[in-house]
Design an enzyme around this catalytic site. Sequence first.
Site, PDB file in Angstrom:
ATOM      1  N   CYS A 183     -17.086   3.447  12.930  1.00 46.86           N
ATOM      2  CA  CYS A 183     -16.056   2.912  13.818  1.00 46.86           C
ATOM      3  C   CYS A 183     -14.690   3.144  13.196  1.00 46.86           C
ATOM      4  CB  CYS A 183     -16.259   1.410  14.047  1.00 46.86           C
ATOM      5  SG  CYS A 183     -17.858   0.991  14.761  1.00 46.86           S
ATOM      6  N   LEU A 203     -17.982   2.866  17.910  1.00 48.97           N
ATOM      7  CA  LEU A 203     -19.099   3.758  18.188  1.00 48.97           C
ATOM      8  C   LEU A 203     -20.327   2.859  18.153  1.00 48.97           C
ATOM      9  CD1 LEU A 203     -20.131   6.713  18.578  1.00 48.97           C
ATOM     10  CD2 LEU A 203     -20.610   6.714  16.131  1.00 48.97           C
ATOM     11  N   VAL A 263     -23.697   1.913  17.658  1.00 54.05           N
ATOM     12  CA  VAL A 263     -24.895   2.444  16.998  1.00 54.05           C
ATOM     13  C   VAL A 263     -25.971   1.364  16.891  1.00 54.05           C
ATOM     14  CG1 VAL A 263     -25.767   3.334  14.798  1.00 54.05           C
ATOM     15  CG2 VAL A 263     -23.673   4.253  15.762  1.00 54.05           C
ATOM     16  N   ASN A 298     -16.406  -1.340   9.233  1.00 54.21           N
ATOM     17  CA  ASN A 298     -16.900  -0.017   9.591  1.00 54.21           C
ATOM     18  C   ASN A 298     -18.024   0.300   8.612  1.00 54.21           C
ATOM     19  OD1 ASN A 298     -15.576   3.284   8.853  1.00 54.21           O
ATOM     20  ND2 ASN A 298     -17.313   2.748  10.122  1.00 54.21           N
ATOM     21  N   GLY A 299     -19.226   0.468   9.100  1.00 49.42           N
ATOM     22  CA  GLY A 299     -20.310   0.805   8.182  1.00 49.42           C
ATOM     23  C   GLY A 299     -21.666   0.329   8.660  1.00 49.42           C
ATOM     24  N   THR A 342     -10.777  23.602  -1.990  1.00 50.08           N
ATOM     25  CA  THR A 342     -12.212  23.685  -1.759  1.00 50.08           C
ATOM     26  C   THR A 342     -12.665  22.742  -0.645  1.00 50.08           C
ATOM     27  OG1 THR A 342     -14.361  23.789  -2.866  1.00 50.08           O
ATOM     28  CG2 THR A 342     -12.927  21.967  -3.489  1.00 50.08           C
ATOM     29  N   ARG A 397     -11.796  24.506   2.714  1.00 47.46           N
ATOM     30  CA  ARG A 397     -12.749  25.602   2.963  1.00 47.46           C
ATOM     31  C   ARG A 397     -14.076  25.076   3.480  1.00 47.46           C
ATOM     32  NH1 ARG A 397     -12.482  28.903  -2.715  1.00 47.46           N
ATOM     33  NH2 ARG A 397     -10.423  29.884  -2.506  1.00 47.46           N
ATOM     34  N   GLY A 430     -26.899  15.872   3.129  1.00 45.78           N
ATOM     35  CA  GLY A 430     -27.256  15.842   1.707  1.00 45.78           C
ATOM     36  C   GLY A 430     -26.090  15.575   0.782  1.00 45.78           C
TER      37      GLY A 430
END
Length: 561
Positions: free
Chosen positions: A2, A50, A52, A75-76, A337, A340, A364
Amino acid sequence: MCGIWALFGSDESLPAQCLSAMRIAHRGPDAFRFENVRGFTNCCFGFHRLAVVDPVSGMQPLRLQKFPSLWLCYNGEIYNHRQLQKHFGFEYQTQVDGEILLHLYNRGGIEQTAPMLDGVFAFILLDTANRKVFLGRDTFGVRPLFKVLTDEGFLAVCSEAKGLVDLKHPTAPHLQIDPFPPGHYEVLDLKTSGKVASVEMVKFHSCKDLPLHTLYDPLEKLSSGFDLQVVKGNIRLLFDHAVRKRLMTDRRIGCLLSGGLDSSLVAATLLKQLKEAGVSYPLQTFAIGMEDSPDLLAARKVAAHIGSEHHEVLFSSEEGIQALDEVIFSLETYDITTVRASVGMYLVSKYIRKNTDSVVVFSGEGSDELTQGYIYFHQAPSAEDAQEESERLLKELYLFDVLRADRTTAAHGLELRVPFLDHRFTSYYLSLPPELRIPKNGVEKHLLREAFQDSNLLPKDILWRPKEAFSDGITSVKKSWFTILQEHIEHQVSNSLLENAAKRFPLNTPKTKEGYYYRQIFERHYPGRADWLTHYWMPKWIEAADPSARTLAHYKSAAKE
């Protein structure tokens, strides 16, 4: 997943300030709410949802009839909320996992609340009766949180920094915005004027420490000792448990699948557990790449092995380059990085949102930092140095990989779940002797691979596939993504601009045209906010001018083999 936002003691009009909260609407596409705090001047909460868990009674700020003075915006996901509810006999008013914070706080205060939470979270807890505000964030900063706190006590908090940059304040036109430190909670006094004063900042958990909530974990006791068979069994048990607890959702689950070791282990374990749980839908897995991408080929092999409903997302170099502006705006960083690696993840998240009904997405993330998966770990001077570097990377996840993973998925209203960063799994892995965790026989993450050697979860060549950085694996070995980017940028940034970079960008001065190009985009969206990035991500122990794994000698020799 959220978007949370709150102001305390604003001297400006609240309706005007609330416009800032709309800049994080992407985090919660299902509903939103603003609510003033009665009795306190110019204090309000903003929430983008959101849905869930518990789609009916899950709006925030969450308030219960039992605790009329408590307000919660978070949020979590709190994976152990049912165990704690049952253990302490709490009577729930909703089905929302975050409700546990209110009960724990009422029972033992904030110092007994934060360490008990097994999950990922960022929260704002208001106690009007005792005039206290509490902020908190999970151990690795998987869920983001930013704050503004001025000398005279104006407090603003938001899931993303972009929701704070346009706030108005009479004495500070350029408000200092800081990320809230992971693994900490903060206590602030609330005055009747709505202003606050910070009382203390407390670190409640470090990644090496066994978390307090382990006392209430239903998982059986681990076998003791460092015999290799015992260690491998514990790793499998803890990882299986880390994935299982993350099945908590009322929405469809999917999984990012690059074909590398980490995402493949997550996907294979996840699919096995969804079958065991009797879930009716097939697991959707998602891979992204250009033509001739090694990741696409490997992911295809994994999907066929585990039997997932596999989706391949192809993108061109032009599409990737065109996405850079949106990506950097979403990320709020110019780290090379990170940018990218974010393009592929941003585009695959966009595909998931547009073409499927998967909302909760496993990945992962965190494994490379935890299990010493980066190729430069082969150059570690000692096992102790490698251990120290692993812990440093984990502490900085919120600035780099976790930041990337959160912003690229949240930009498209998806919720990310990362079992490798499970508290019990990480604390156990970090407790193992340093010699067990280092690369072995020229293979990084040797212990993790060995643990699953006889599980038949994955094809053997995937289980032992060498490390391929995500931003590299999505493109052909013949021409890496960073090469494509650099060739494009070569014509966008002149030599003279780069030569004078230190004058224009004295902080974190870009050394390459690519770095300069990203910094330009960042400054256009967030002028004067370069300090959000403390340093660039770069490999250690080697002479490296570029963060890409494909520039390293070890990678080149492995590729030839």
